[in-house]
Scaffold this motif. Structure first.
Motif, mmCIF file in Angstrom:
data_model
loop_
_atom_site.group_PDB
_atom_site.id
_atom_site.type_symbol
_atom_site.label_atom_id
_atom_site.label_comp_id
_atom_site.label_asym_id
_atom_site.label_seq_id
_atom_site.Cartn_x
_atom_site.Cartn_y
_atom_site.Cartn_z
ATOM 1 N N TYR A 79 2.213 23.651 -10.350
ATOM 2 C CA TYR A 79 0.509 23.302 -10.431
ATOM 3 C C TYR A 79 0.479 24.921 -10.995
ATOM 4 C CZ TYR A 79 -3.451 24.228 -7.808
ATOM 5 O OH TYR A 79 -5.333 24.666 -7.480
ATOM 6 N N ASP A 80 0.954 26.162 -10.723
ATOM 7 C CA ASP A 80 0.771 27.621 -10.799
ATOM 8 C C ASP A 80 0.856 27.624 -12.311
ATOM 9 O OD1 ASP A 80 1.116 27.805 -8.203
ATOM 10 O OD2 ASP A 80 2.969 28.766 -8.180
ATOM 11 N N GLN A 81 1.936 26.196 -12.741
ATOM 12 C CA GLN A 81 1.637 26.760 -14.503
ATOM 13 C C GLN A 81 0.528 26.050 -14.652
ATOM 14 O OE1 GLN A 81 3.554 27.717 -16.465
ATOM 15 N NE2 GLN A 81 4.790 29.266 -15.032
ATOM 16 N N GLY A 82 -0.417 25.195 -14.623
ATOM 17 C CA GLY A 82 -1.780 25.001 -14.764
ATOM 18 C C GLY A 82 -1.436 23.545 -14.668
ATOM 19 N N TYR A 83 -1.035 22.859 -14.082
ATOM 20 C CA TYR A 83 -0.235 21.463 -13.826
ATOM 21 C C TYR A 83 -1.581 20.622 -13.266
ATOM 22 C CZ TYR A 83 2.667 21.213 -17.653
ATOM 23 O OH TYR A 83 3.201 21.406 -18.868
ATOM 24 N N ASP A 84 -2.165 19.183 -13.378
ATOM 25 C CA ASP A 84 -2.772 18.914 -12.166
ATOM 26 C C ASP A 84 -1.427 17.600 -11.828
ATOM 27 O OD1 ASP A 84 -3.680 17.464 -10.315
ATOM 28 O OD2 ASP A 84 -5.514 15.995 -11.666
ATOM 29 N N VAL A 85 -0.971 18.329 -10.635
ATOM 30 C CA VAL A 85 0.540 17.941 -9.953
ATOM 31 C C VAL A 85 0.380 16.633 -9.088
ATOM 32 C CG1 VAL A 85 2.280 18.266 -8.502
ATOM 33 C CG2 VAL A 85 1.364 20.173 -10.247
ATOM 34 N N TYR A 86 0.746 14.811 -9.670
ATOM 35 C CA TYR A 86 0.855 14.003 -8.671
ATOM 36 C C TYR A 86 2.237 13.543 -8.217
ATOM 37 C CZ TYR A 86 -3.558 13.526 -11.052
ATOM 38 O OH TYR A 86 -4.781 12.674 -11.387
ATOM 39 N N LEU A 87 2.291 13.352 -6.873
ATOM 40 C CA LEU A 87 3.789 12.835 -6.000
ATOM 41 C C LEU A 87 3.787 11.916 -5.713
ATOM 42 C CD1 LEU A 87 2.817 16.347 -3.548
ATOM 43 C CD2 LEU A 87 4.388 16.295 -5.851
ATOM 44 N N ILE A 97 1.003 -1.260 -0.116
ATOM 45 C CA ILE A 97 -0.345 0.272 0.178
ATOM 46 C C ILE A 97 0.946 0.850 0.078
ATOM 47 C CG2 ILE A 97 -1.572 0.987 0.812
ATOM 48 C CD1 ILE A 97 -2.802 -1.627 1.898
ATOM 49 N N ILE A 98 0.958 2.530 -1.122
ATOM 50 C CA ILE A 98 1.878 3.425 -1.534
ATOM 51 C C ILE A 98 0.579 4.377 -1.337
ATOM 52 C CG2 ILE A 98 3.832 1.993 -1.952
ATOM 53 C CD1 ILE A 98 2.334 2.900 -4.776
ATOM 54 N N LEU A 99 1.462 5.358 -1.068
ATOM 55 C CA LEU A 99 0.572 6.379 -1.372
ATOM 56 C C LEU A 99 0.916 7.906 -2.226
ATOM 57 C CD1 LEU A 99 -1.704 8.741 0.679
ATOM 58 C CD2 LEU A 99 0.357 9.960 1.966
ATOM 59 N N LEU A 100 -0.272 8.159 -3.031
ATOM 60 C CA LEU A 100 -0.062 8.583 -4.100
ATOM 61 C C LEU A 100 -0.612 9.983 -3.745
ATOM 62 C CD1 LEU A 100 0.651 9.481 -7.072
ATOM 63 C CD2 LEU A 100 -1.291 8.545 -7.880
ATOM 64 N N GLU A 101 0.036 11.077 -3.335
ATOM 65 C CA GLU A 101 -0.308 13.002 -2.872
ATOM 66 C C GLU A 101 -0.799 13.587 -3.946
ATOM 67 O OE1 GLU A 101 1.142 13.425 1.618
ATOM 68 O OE2 GLU A 101 3.537 12.570 -0.108
ATOM 69 N N ARG A 102 -1.634 14.529 -3.983
ATOM 70 C CA ARG A 102 -1.810 15.163 -5.487
ATOM 71 C C ARG A 102 -2.465 16.858 -5.156
ATOM 72 N NH1 ARG A 102 -8.020 14.330 -8.586
ATOM 73 N NH2 ARG A 102 -6.667 15.516 -10.429
ATOM 74 N N ILE A 103 -1.689 17.354 -5.640
ATOM 75 C CA ILE A 103 -2.433 18.838 -6.149
ATOM 76 C C ILE A 103 -2.884 19.149 -6.738
ATOM 77 C CG2 ILE A 103 -1.873 21.363 -5.580
ATOM 78 C CD1 ILE A 103 1.535 20.296 -4.433
ATOM 79 N N PRO A 104 -4.258 19.202 -6.542
ATOM 80 C CA PRO A 104 -5.605 18.909 -7.743
ATOM 81 C C PRO A 104 -5.746 19.966 -8.527
ATOM 82 C CG PRO A 104 -6.691 19.020 -5.665
ATOM 83 C CD PRO A 104 -4.940 19.116 -5.240
ATOM 84 N N ARG A 105 -5.602 19.456 -9.846
ATOM 85 C CA ARG A 105 -6.578 20.535 -11.122
ATOM 86 C C ARG A 105 -7.428 19.861 -11.264
ATOM 87 N NH1 ARG A 105 -5.258 26.007 -11.533
ATOM 88 N NH2 ARG A 105 -3.045 26.576 -10.909
#
Length: 685
Positions: free
Chosen positions: A344-352, A302-310
């Motif tokens: 994210y500031d450039q408009g990307y949906d960011v996944y970590l 079980i791993i964690l995928l974190e997101r700064i969503p757009r």
């Protein structure tokens, strides 16, 4: 008269003991720091090593709230809009507070980063006053506990007296002139934001100072009360009688007051004064959205995928960390210095992304043993972790874009309505290459549009003598060490807490910190990364931390020994044949021709962990295989790619991502559909 004399004598003795113990401890610390400075001066090449460290200085550090680097360096070009907005909100909030309006507590926007450095001392003073009151209550508790054991006072009565004194302290703090209320509310908001964005740790030395002082205060308070009981027993018994007589009424009143008190949500970031913030805390504290996605790999991790969503964005970026790291590395430099926030500031949906390998050992099998959990190599990072996370990204993005534009049927890239780029560092780069090659061999889609590799692992034959010695040791002692040491990590919460507190001491003792920095740099061949600073980052906390399995280290040793980028060698021809269909592991370097997307390689001139020659080897093999590949080199060390604020690097990475236009085909299809609708409308007329 006798009581006053005893009080004066006890006060003098107490202050003398406190002064002697404090100065003794300070002398010991100064000796340690002085010896470290002497050793640091004798070690060769230390100035050259420390020269390239961003933010490291051999001088005493500011004892108040330490402002993070992103507050000191101003606003980034990638966050100019947010910066200007925060400046406007900061000016308006200041005007609001000075006018004394009653609704000034509705100000929700934090001040701009540039405004913090000029008001750090005010925030530190406000924080000190508040913490001083808290410590008065804390010391009071230490005083009451010995009295309880001496006089056998019931615990309920002890709680009652503690509550009454705490309430009195609280009331005294609330009694301030009415015209200062609005100003204090805005100041508390500023102090609250600075407190959540700065260093919260307290080192071992600071804990010793505080513990010794509390202990001395408690002992002498007990002596003081005992002397009063001996010299004036009538007053003592009268006070005890009054306390017992008012015991019943006091308990009732205290219960009612506790029940009537408003509840307040408290977020506990400070566990034993160590910074226990998570990646979620850092992202949300800076005002960005956050989403956590649990991903289960095919083999049950079980791993964690974190997101700064757009959610409506048609361009996404996936960032993957390296060894002994986590998603925290991509956000650790704050708003203006982190790749995640810049994207994210450039408009990307960011996944970590986060690799498997945490102390918590999250697995579908709750009873999995430590030996079984850590039984994986780089193979599993590239063929299990990354595929599971990217497939989850595909599911999420496809569902969200289908909901946001249900009438569209066009696809941007094959069967997906979005573009996904990947940025990887160190071991994450090697795992990403392995992922693409193995997916292409299996004739499966890798769903990526571009790959940016920052100092990628994969080739390690050009390395220092320490790495060479470690490779020989791991290769020879592998059968024995694999049974004794399943992974490299700090096993207990106590020792993890101790390491984090010592990291704070290394910042407060410049010579000791410089010595540790120099010794760690020697171990990694002279790399000038800020190793001491990285030790104090929040993802190295006492509750959980990333580790490295023994097989991952053995895999890297195998790669170094053979001089080729190969998958894990299981040690026998039959085991390799079962895994790969051949007696030898799969050579990934020979299959670079299968990579069908542009690749951008970035090396660090000062990187001694993965030297530029090794990154160039990736480049030559990819170039010879006919790939669309680029190579760039910066004056950086290994950790500077993630843990340092490098505007030049952020600009370059963003320029690479912007080469992928996710809307070109989508816009063309929309124009064709619009023209067809216009023709149909004209025909109907």
């Amino acid at each position: 008269m006798i009581q006053q004399l005893v009080d004066h004598v006890l006060a003098v003795i107490k202050e003398s003991v406190k002064a002697i113990t404090t100065e003794s401890l300070n002398s010991i610390i100064r000796i340690i720091n002085g010896v470290s400075a002497l050793l640091l001066a004798l070690l060769p090449g230390n100035a050259k090593i420390l020269e390239g460290i961003h933010g490291w200085e051999l001088r005493p550090t500011f004892r108040g709230p330490r402002l993070p680097r992103w507050m000191e360096n101003g606003a980034s070009s990638f966050n100019q809009f947010i910066y200007e907005l925060s400046v406007d909100s900061d000016n308006s909030s200041f005007e609001y507070s000075s006018s004394g309006e009653e609704d000034s507590d509705r100000c929700e926007c934090p001040p701009s980063p540039a405004s913090y450095s000029s008001r750090a001392s005010d925030a530190a003073y406000t924080k000190f006053n508040r913490h001083q009151m808290n410590w008065i209550q804390y010391i009071l508790l230490w005083i009451l506990l010995p009295i309880k054991f001496m006089l056998r006072i019931p615990l309920r009565l002890l709680r009652l007296s503690y509550f009454v004194v705490s309430k009195a302290l609280h009331v005294s703090r609330e009694k301030r002139p009415p015209h200062l209320h609005a100003y204090k509310r805005v100041q508390s908001l500023k102090e609250h934001f600075i407190h959540r964005a700065t260093d919260r740790r307290r080192g071992v030395v600071e804990d010793l100072h505080l513990g010794i002082e509390i202990c001395i205060e408690s002992i002498f308070d007990v002596l003081h009360k005992t002397a009063h009981l001996v010299l004036s027993p009538s007053k003592a018994f009268g006070a005890l009688f009054s306390l017992f007589s008012s015991h019943g009424n006091g308990v009732k009143e205290s219960r009612n007051s506790v029940e009537d008190a408003p509840t307040e949500k408290i977020t506990n970031y400070e566990s034993l004064n160590t910074d226990a913030r998570t990646c979620q805390d850092v992202i949300t504290d800076l005002g960005y959205p956050y989403e956590a996605i649990k991903v289960i790999t095919a083999d049950g991790y079980i791993i964690l995928l974190e997101r700064i969503p757009r959610r409506d964005a048609r361009k996404a970026v996936f960032l993957q960390h390296g060894v002994f790291d986590s998603s925290m590395g991509w956000v650790s430099n704050g708003v203006v210095g982190s790749p995640a926030f810049a994207a994210y500031d450039q408009g990307y949906d960011v996944y970590l992304g986060n690799f498997r390998g945490l102390v918590s050992r999250e697995h579908v099998n709750k009873n999995i043993s430590s030996r079984q959990y850590w039984k994986y190599s780089v193979n599993e990072h590239g063929t299990e972790d990354i595929p599971a996370m990217i497939e989850k990204i595909h599911q999420v993005k496809t569902a969200e874009l289908k909901l946001s534009t249900p009438d569209t049927e066009d696809k941007i890239d094959g069967d997906q309505p979005y573009k996904l780029c990947a940025i990887s560092h160190s071991l994450g780069g090697a795992a990403m290459i392995m992922y693409i090659v193995t997916r292409r061999i299996e004739e499966k889609s890798h769903r990526l549009s571009r790959l940016v590799l920052l100092s990628p692992a994969g080739f390690h034959d050009d390395s220092n003598i320490v790495f060479s010695a470690a490779e020989i040791l791991l290769s020879i002692m592998a059968p024995i060490l694999s049974r004794v040491v399943p992974a490299f990590y700090i096993p207990t919460r106590f020792f993890r807490m101790l390491v984090f507190k010592l990291a704070r001491d290394l910042h407060n003792l410049p010579a000791v910190g410089g010595l540790v920095q120099t010794l760690m740099s020697y171990v990694v061949g002279g790399d000038s990364s800020n190793w001491v600073g990285v030790l104090g980052l929040p993802h190295y906390n006492m509750n959980d931390m990333p580790g490295v399995s023994f097989r991952v280290a053995l895999h890297l040793a195998q790669i170094k020994r053979v001089g080729r980028f190969r998958m894990f060698n299981y040690g026998s021809a039959s085991a390799n044949r079962k895994a790969y269909g051949s007696p030898e592991p799969l050579d990934l370097g020979e299959h670079y021709g299968l990579i069908d997307i542009p690749v951008d390689l970035v090396a660090g001139h000062k990187d001694k962990v993965i030297r530029p020659s090794m990154v160039k080897r990736h480049y030559r093999l990819m170039k010879n295989a006919g790939l669309n590949v680029s190579y760039n080199q910066f004056e950086y060390a290994h950790l500077d790619f993630t843990f340092s604020h490098r505007e030049e690097l952020l600009s370059y990475v963003m320029s690479r991502l912007l080469l992928v236009d996710p809307n070109s085909k989508h816009q063309a299809n929309q124009m064709v559909a619009k023209s067809e609708r216009n023709k149909q409308g004209e025909a109907s007329k």
